[in-house]
Write an enzyme that holds these catalytic residues in place. Structure first.
Site, PDB file in Angstrom:
ATOM      1  N   CYS B 110       0.876  -1.158   0.000  1.00 30.83           N
ATOM      2  CA  CYS B 110       0.000   0.000   0.000  1.00 30.83           C
ATOM      3  C   CYS B 110       0.910   1.203   0.000  1.00 30.83           C
ATOM      4  O   CYS B 110       1.540   1.508   1.013  1.00 30.83           O
ATOM      5  CB  CYS B 110      -0.923   0.021   1.217  1.00 30.83           C
ATOM      6  SG  CYS B 110      -1.960   1.492   1.233  1.00 30.83           S
ATOM      7  N   SER B 114      -1.008   2.264   4.831  1.00 26.64           N
ATOM      8  CA  SER B 114      -0.600   0.885   5.063  1.00 26.64           C
ATOM      9  C   SER B 114      -1.835  -0.003   5.147  1.00 26.64           C
ATOM     10  O   SER B 114      -1.976  -0.805   6.043  1.00 26.64           O
ATOM     11  CB  SER B 114       0.281   0.762   6.304  1.00 26.64           C
ATOM     12  OG  SER B 114      -0.253   1.507   7.359  1.00 26.64           O
ATOM     13  N   CYS B 115      -2.724   0.149   4.171  1.00 25.09           N
ATOM     14  CA  CYS B 115      -3.885  -0.719   4.065  1.00 25.09           C
ATOM     15  C   CYS B 115      -3.404  -2.162   4.059  1.00 25.09           C
ATOM     16  O   CYS B 115      -2.406  -2.486   3.424  1.00 25.09           O
ATOM     17  CB  CYS B 115      -4.610  -0.503   2.741  1.00 25.09           C
ATOM     18  SG  CYS B 115      -5.498   1.026   2.658  1.00 25.09           S
TER      19      CYS B 115
END
Lengths: 127, 211
Positions: B110, B114-115
């Site tokens: 990501c 910070s998916c």
């Protein structure tokens, strides 16, 4: 003055009453639960409260939940954990309820005003 | 906001649950007062990175390895197939499963934040959240993978999947050799978090040691 090793304190906290765990240690259903766990460990390791104070605070929350008739399946365990932690933090004057509530709302607001994909920061709506 | 589309129907970030917000509130207040060190907190949380549901994803991978029909459903619609196990990909995003084969290697990243599909992968490792991994994986995936210990032959195509508002990704690793006689549960035990991010392969049980 020796500061207790956070790892040792973590092991002790992992033995908190009724903590969801398996043979390998504590089990967290969601990331915030691990964060709440770690925060309790760090504050205690830094001497802001003792193990006895912690188990008392957590135990009160767990008992209150039983009295409210909540299911005793551990599903809300870490909600009681964060409530106990807020209680101790305010009792010890590390922060106060007003600040906690205002900050919670500020975070919720920031999430609502941050486009997906951007880091969520406090005060996003003022940009 | 500007014209809504199916991809950007949701132009804000989902608000976390009430307890998650309370944790953020308490943490940010205490960090500001210098009572909590965010780095020390990260170190501690990282020690539990394998304690937040990573076996969920491993079960899904093992099922896909033994059940071709399930695997097809998983690749067709990851969200639905994960839901058969009762798992979701995150806060309502679509979960897309990408398959590693003998000719294609997938890795998820990501770049913007910070998916991470934590309900199936557990807590993201620290390096996944680092600016270096996020920016460099797109530019030089082979270099990043090599630094993380995965050398890929030149003839393998590397695909990088960057999470966005519409989707999160999950890597279906290759089933290792020497596992023909293994049970689904035995297979699940082989699958690592890193393999489902795509920065490692699932080691063959005969090759010794699963990282």
């Amino acid at each position: 003055m020796s500061r207790p090793d956070a790892k040792d304190v973590a092991e002790r906290f992992a033995a908190s009453p009724l903590l969801p765990r398996d043979d390998g240690g504590p089990v967290f259903a969601e990331p915030w639960q691990a964060q709440a766990f770690a925060m309790a460990v760090q504050l205690s390791a830094d001497g802001h409260f003792t193990w006895t104070e912690w188990t008392t605070a957590l135990g009160e929350q767990l008992q209150a939940a039983v009295k409210r008739g909540e299911p005793d399946d551990g599903s809300r365990y870490f909600e009681h954990w964060i409530t106990a932690l807020e209680q101790l933090a305010t009792d010890k004057k590390l922060t106060d309820l007003t600040a906690l509530n205002e900050r919670k709302e500020a975070w919720a607001d920031s999430y609502r005003h941050t486009p997906h994909g951007q880091p969520v920061e406090l005060g996003a709506r003022f940009r | 906001m500007s014209q809504p589309s199916s991809d950007h129907a949701q132009d804000h970030t989902d608000v976390p649950s009430d307890p998650a917000l309370r944790v953020k509130a308490l943490e940010s207040l205490l960090v500001e007062k210098g009572l909590v060190d965010p780095d020390a907190l990260d170190v501690l949380v990282d020690t539990y990175e394998n304690r937040v549901g990573p076996r969920n994803g491993a079960q899904v991978v093992a099922r896909a390895w033994v059940d071709p029909a399930y695997k097809q459903r998983l690749l067709d619609d990851g969200t639905e197939a994960m839901a058969e196990f009762g798992y979701s990909g995150g806060q309502g995003e679509k979960l897309t499963v990408v398959e590693n084969t003998s000719s294609v290697h997938n890795v998820i990243v990501c770049t913007l934040c910070s998916c991470y599909p934590w309900p199936v992968l557990g807590l993201p490792p620290t390096w996944y959240k680092s600016a270096a991994f996020r920016s460099r994986t797109v530019i030089d995936p082979r270099g990043v993978l090599s630094e993380l210990g995965l050398e890929l032959p030149k003839d393998i195509e590397v695909r990088v999947w960057d999470s966005n508002a519409a989707s999160r990704y999950f890597v279906l690793p290759e089933r290792p050799d020497g596992t023909d006689s293994m049970s689904e549960a035995g297979l699940a035990a082989l699958v690592t978090r890193d393999a489902m991010i795509g920065v490692a392969k699932v080691a063959s049980p005969t090759a010794g040691g699963v990282s």
